[in-house]
Design a protein around this motif. Structure first.
Motif, PDB file in Angstrom:
ATOM      1  N   LEU A 173       0.834  -1.206   0.000  1.00 30.76           N
ATOM      2  CA  LEU A 173       0.000   0.000   0.000  1.00 30.76           C
ATOM      3  C   LEU A 173       0.866   1.253   0.000  1.00 30.76           C
ATOM      4  O   LEU A 173       0.417   2.307   0.436  1.00 30.76           O
ATOM      5  CB  LEU A 173      -0.932  -0.015   1.222  1.00 30.76           C
ATOM      6  N   LEU A 222      -1.940   2.232  12.330  1.00 31.20           N
ATOM      7  CA  LEU A 222      -1.591   0.816  12.238  1.00 31.20           C
ATOM      8  C   LEU A 222      -2.184   0.139  13.468  1.00 31.20           C
ATOM      9  O   LEU A 222      -2.148   0.709  14.550  1.00 31.20           O
ATOM     10  CB  LEU A 222      -0.078   0.638  12.244  1.00 31.20           C
ATOM     11  N   LEU A 234       4.118   0.012   3.460  1.00 32.28           N
ATOM     12  CA  LEU A 234       3.110   1.031   3.774  1.00 32.28           C
ATOM     13  C   LEU A 234       3.697   2.438   3.651  1.00 32.28           C
ATOM     14  O   LEU A 234       3.132   3.403   4.166  1.00 32.28           O
ATOM     15  CB  LEU A 234       2.575   0.812   5.199  1.00 32.28           C
ATOM     16  N   ASN A 241       2.598   7.389   2.966  1.00 36.37           N
ATOM     17  CA  ASN A 241       1.181   7.633   3.181  1.00 36.37           C
ATOM     18  C   ASN A 241       1.074   8.594   4.347  1.00 36.37           C
ATOM     19  O   ASN A 241       2.045   9.301   4.640  1.00 36.37           O
ATOM     20  CB  ASN A 241       0.473   6.302   3.485  1.00 36.37           C
ATOM     21  N   PHE A 251       0.091   7.513   7.576  1.00 39.38           N
ATOM     22  CA  PHE A 251      -0.166   6.713   8.764  1.00 39.38           C
ATOM     23  C   PHE A 251       0.288   7.483   9.994  1.00 39.38           C
ATOM     24  O   PHE A 251       1.384   8.048  10.007  1.00 39.38           O
ATOM     25  CB  PHE A 251       0.558   5.369   8.683  1.00 39.38           C
ATOM     26  N   LEU A 300       8.002   1.476   6.375  1.00 35.46           N
ATOM     27  CA  LEU A 300       7.017   2.414   6.933  1.00 35.46           C
ATOM     28  C   LEU A 300       7.477   3.855   6.734  1.00 35.46           C
ATOM     29  O   LEU A 300       6.939   4.770   7.349  1.00 35.46           O
ATOM     30  CB  LEU A 300       6.821   2.140   8.433  1.00 35.46           C
ATOM     31  N   ASN A 304       5.867   8.610   6.643  1.00 39.79           N
ATOM     32  CA  ASN A 304       4.528   8.689   7.197  1.00 39.79           C
ATOM     33  C   ASN A 304       4.556   9.673   8.359  1.00 39.79           C
ATOM     34  O   ASN A 304       5.488  10.476   8.463  1.00 39.79           O
ATOM     35  CB  ASN A 304       4.067   7.291   7.648  1.00 39.79           C
TER      36      ASN A 304
END
Lengths: 813, 215
Positions: free
Chosen positions: B75, B84, B99, B102, B104, B123, B126
């Motif tokens: 994603l 999350l 991920l 994004n 998050f 990750l 974010n």
């Protein structure tokens, strides 16, 4: 129907005893003038759109007996003057926007029978004073934000029959001896709180008929003395952390109709005493850790309508007499360790609508009796070892909507499954079905998923597939289908998954695939006999995430339009006959994490633009093509790349320094190219076959013939200049000395023999010629490494015959 | 009247009975749906996540192995906002958690430490905050750990030095503090992996400064 605001002039009707304006479309606020209605006994304004607060003036209506203001949009707090309404029997404020705490003064309204506060935004503790309401029969404060301990005690509330405080934030344990001996509590709903501890305190509530403690954090086991609750009809303890077995005393709760224990940590087997529960209709034990066999006695529970044992460890066979359960509507036994055959008696459960036996180890074939399950709309048997041909009797199942027999060993034709024209999901993946795809299947015009992959189906893809306008997913992969893609498939405009890989389909890839099927997210046509060019229309399918045309006979170039597929994660064009260049515009496919263009006839350089594909991770595979030129220096930007395969091309030159930045790389194959020079130290941990078939040197290949040139990089400019001057000086001295010696020898020879003069001339020519040759071969060997490093060569080539010869020539000139 | 509202409240309480569990999906699909419920997805990249399917293997951005177990979640760069959740820790076979890029927010759930097959945890870029959970030291298969460009705070958990397979680590552009471990795989990570953490104080000097010096 009345609408508009409540006229304040109503307050003039001072003799009014009943004001009932419920279920209208009234809006605005409750007029304070209603406080003038001193005689008012009934005020029912529920189910309107009234807003604003409950006016203080209502405090004057001291004779009020019923207040129903529920289902409006009232705001503010519950007024504490309600505590002064000594005749109030019913207070219903449910489903408004009331906030604040429940006023403790309500505890003074000793006449109160019914108190409804659910569906507001009330906070704080439940006031302990409510326990003074000895007339209270119903208390419902569910769906608020109440917190703190369970302050209500039916021990004091001797009239209480309904206690509902579900969906709040109550904490703490259920008090010991929750009910008194004379308790009349019938219904206790505390679901959806944060209650802890055991449920033992409730065993004193012997009049309970419905008990819902689901969705809390209760622990401990279900007490043996549960059979003290002899009146119990509904017992819901699901979504807690209960442990231990279901006590055999459960069999004494002969009024039980609903037993919901799912999602706990219950262990051991189902007690055989369960067979005594003749009224049991719903038995939910799913998502526990129960084991043992399903007792044959369960088939005595002839009222059973829904049985769900999903996600336990039940073993053994399905009870032979399961057919006794004539009322069974749902049988869900998925994800257990059940084995043996499906008992033929199951076919006599002729109320059955949903049958889910998937994820077990069932064997044998489907019994003929299944033809009697005429109500069946769902059958899921996937992941078992069921085998054999399907009984023809299945054609009688006209209500089937969802069929999933995938991952079994069924054989023969799939036709018996096509009796229903209500099918929506048809999944037979990974069996041994053979024969053609039956045309009857396409009677079900609402089919959204057809998955027949990994079977032995033959013949063409029927053109009737085009009748299925709801089709979302068509997976016919890994069969033995032949012919071309039917044009009618272009009608299935909602297709998101089209998997036809691993067949013997032929012809061109039709351009309508890309013109009409624009919702496609996954298209796999790999391992077929498709030929011709990749249509330029491919650029229309901009929703494509995975595109695989691998292992066909596709020719022509990679269409530049493919670069419009900006959502692509995976592009696999491997093993075709594609020619022309790798389009540099592919850099627009920024989301690619897997790119395979290997085993084609691609030419030209590796475009440096590939370096924009910074999400490349799984692999960049360009092997077995005719790519030429150097490996672009920018390739070092692919920081996430884990596998890089450029082998079997015509790539030349040195490995770019930037490759050492590929820190994520753990497989590298550059073999069988024309690469030269030294392998950067950071790549030396890769094995020899990563580099073989080139002219590369250095670890892990053989040592470079020069002392490592790279050292020169560390010398300062001054040092370099110094060394050059020294070399030139020394060379000059050596040359002068040599010339002197040669001149001496020459003159000596002339003295000795006059007849050798011709030889000398040719000799000196040969020297020069040799020198050129050696020089050239040396450059070939060291390649651009040495040229690129430049002056370092002179620095470290003191022992090198080439340089000496060149110096000598220079000096000689 | 009173009895009608009683019926309403009873109906709401007994709602659980209406939810037929007969189609209870597999746990990985459920975990992914629970994750989806936390997310705002303006680009509809999660549209295909239909829990009525027997497994999530035909969902886009989810990749399964041949045994229908989820091994990739892709994603990255999808304009997703959300948090999350612990449910991600239930994707037992996950190898790639992608991920990145994004929005998050919130903490990295400690349950991610349960992903014992995880190879890559991406990750980066974010708005994640809070500490790097110590539990991530249980990720013995982990090779790539990119948490850069977030708002992570606290010190680097010393337990991470036991991740012997870790090849690439990027903690740069966060708000980490303390000192940088030097043991285990940390001996190979370049300074760039830690840059732009204002309160991070260089490699730990054994015996001279505690690991959370300056925190």
């Amino acid at each position: 129907m009345l609408y508009g605001e409540i006229p304040p002039t109503l307050g003039n009707c001072t003799s009014l005893e009943t004001l009932g304006l419920a279920y209208c479309r009234l809006n605005g606020t409750i007029p304070p003038q209603l406080g003038n209605l001193r005689q008012l006994k009934l005020l029912t304004l529920q189910n309107n759109s009234l807003s604003g607060p409950i006016p203080d003036q209502l405090a004057q209506c001291t004779r009020i007996q019923v207040i129903s203001l529920n289902d409006n949009m009232l705001e503010g707090e519950i007024p504490s003057f309600i505590g002064e309404f000594s005749a109030l029997k019913t207070l219903n404020l449910a489903n408004n926007y009331l906030k604040g705490e429940i006023p403790a003064d309500i505890g003074n309204v000793r006449s109160l029978n019914h108190l409804y506060l659910f569906g507001n935004r009330l906070t704080g503790n439940i006031p302990y004073e409510l326990n003074q309401l000895s007339q209270l029969q119903i208390l419902d404060a569910s769906s608020n934000n109440l917190s703190g301990p369970m302050n209500i005690s039916p021990d004091h509330l001797i009239s209480l029959e309904f206690l509902v405080i579900s969906s709040n934030f109550l904490q703490g344990e259920i008090p010991k001896d929750f009910c008194s001996r004379n308790s009349s509590l019938h219904n206790l709903f505390l679901a959806g709180n944060q209650l802890t501890g055991t449920i033992n305190g409730l065993l004193s509530c012997t009049s309970l008929q419905s008990l819902d403690l689901s969705n809390n954090s209760l622990t401990g086991s279900i007490p043996h003395a549960i059979d003290q609750l002899t009146e119990l009809v509904n017992l819901a303890l699901h979504n807690n952390s209960l442990t231990g077995p279901i006590p055999h005393q459960i069999g004494n709760l002969t009024n039980l109709e609903i037993l919901s224990l799912y999602h706990n940590h219950l262990t051991d087997s189902i007690p055989v005493e369960i067979g005594k529960l003749k009224r049991l209709a719903l038995l939910f034990l799913y998502e526990n850790q129960m084991s043992g066999t399903i007792p044959e006695e369960l088939t005595n529970c002839t009222s059973l309508q829904e049985v769900d044992f999903f996600g336990n460890h039940f073993s053994g066979t399905i009870p032979d007499q399961i057919g006794n359960l004539k009322n069974l509507i749902v049988l869900q036994l998925r994800e257990n360790d059940l084995s043996g055959p499906i008992p033929p008696s199951l076919g006599y459960c002729n109320s059955l609508q949903q049958l889910a036996l998937a994820d077990n180890s069932l064997t044998g074939s489907l019994p003929d009796t299944f033809g009697f399950l005429t109500e069946l709309n769902l059958i899921t048997l996937y992941n078992n070892s069921l085998a054999g041909d399907l009984p023809r009797s299945l054609l009688g199942l006209k209500n089937l909507s969802i069929i999933n027999l995938s991952h079994n060993k069924f054989s023969g034709t799939v036709e018996p499954l096509t009796g229903s024209d209500l099918l929506t999901v048809f999944d037979l993946t990974n069996n041994s079905f053979s024969g053609q795809i039956p045309l009857e299947l396409f009677k079900s015009r609402n089919l959204s998923r057809i998955r027949l992959g990994h079977n032995q189906l033959t013949g063409p893809i029927p053109s009737q597939v085009g009748l299925l306008h709801q089709l979302v997913s068509l997976d016919l992969s890994d069969n033995d289908l032949t012919g071309e893609m039917p044009l009618s498939l272009s009608n299935c405009k909602g297709l998101t998954h089209l998997l036809l890989n691993g067949n013997r389909l032929s012809g061109y890839i039709p351009s309508w695939v890309f013109r009409d099927l624009v919702s496609l997210g996954e298209l796999d046509l790999s391992s077929n006999n498709f030929s011709g060019d990749i249509p330029k229309e491919i650029g229309n399918c901009s929703a494509l995430i995975k595109l695989s045309l691998y292992n066909n006979k596709l020719t022509g170039p990679i269409p530049v339009e493919i670069t419009k597929l900006t959502l692509l994660n995976v592009l696999n064009l491997q093993k075709n006959k594609l020619s022309g260049p790798v389009p540099p515009e592919i850099q627009q496919c920024k989301k690619l994490y897997e790119l395979r263009l290997s085993e084609n006839l691609l030419t030209g350089p590796i475009p440096s633009e590939l370096s924009s594909l910074t999400e490349l991770q799984v692999i960049l595979d360009l092997s077995y093509n005719d790519l030429s030129g150097q490996i672009p220096d920018t390739l070092g930007n692919l920081l996430k790349l884990e596998r890089l395969n450029l082998s079997f091309n015509q790539l030349q030159g040195a490995l770019p320094d930037s490759l050492v930045r590929l820190t994520s790389l753990h497989r590298l194959n550059l073999s069988s190219n024309l690469l030269q020079g030294e392998i950067p130290l950071a790549l030396s941990s890769f094995p020899q076959n990563s580099f073989s078939g080139n002219n590369l040197c250095g670890v892990p290949m053989g040592p470079c013939s020069d002392p490592p040139v790279s050292k020169g990089k560390h010398l300062s400019k001054a040092e370099v200049e110094g060394i050059i001057v020294a070399i030139v000086l020394v060379s000059a001295i050596v040359c002068v000395a040599l010339m002197y010696i040669m001149a001496r020898i020459w003159s000596n020879w002339r003295e000795v023999s006059v007849s050798t003069s011709d030889c000398e001339e040719s000799n000196s020519k040969r020297w020069v010629g040799n020198g050129d040759k050696i020089q050239a071969s040396k450059y070939r060997k060291l390649g651009p490494t040495s040229t690129r490093v430049g002056s370092s060569e002179e620095k470290h080539s003191w022992g090198s015959d080439t340089s000496v010869l060149r110096m000598k020539n220079d000096a000689a000139c | 009247m009173a009895s009608s509202s009683l019926l309403i409240s009873l109906a709401s309480c007994l709602l659980f009975l209406a939810l037929s569990p007969a189609l209870a999906s597999n746990s990985e699909g459920e975990a992914l749906c629970a994750f989806k419920s936390r997310l705002s997805d303006p680009n509809n990249v999660l549209q295909s996540w239909d829990q009525s399917l027997v497994n999530p293997c035909t969902w886009f951005h989810v990749t399964c192995d041949s045994q229908n177990r989820v091994i990739r979640l892709d994603l990255g760069n999808s304009n997703i906002t959300g948090t999350l959740g612990p449910e991600l820790g239930r994707l037992q076979h996950l190898q790639y958690l992608e991920l990145y890029r994004n929005s998050f927010m919130g903490k990295i759930p400690e349950e991610l430490g349960n992903l014992k097959n995880l190879v890559s945890m991406d990750l980066y870029e974010n708005q994640l905050e809070g500490e790097i959970p110590k539990s991530l030291s249980k990720l013995k298969s982990l090779r790539f750990m990119r948490l850069n460009n977030n708002k992570l705070t606290g010190s680097i958990p010393r337990e991470l030095v036991t991740l012997s397979n870790l090849k690439v680590l990027d903690f740069s552009n966060n708000d980490l503090c303390g000192t940088i471990p030097v043991d285990g795989p940390f001996s190979t990570f370049p300074p760039e992996s830690f840059e732009n953490n204002k309160r991070l104080n260089g490699p730990e000097l054994l015996g001279l400064a505690s690991y959370d010096f300056g925190c």
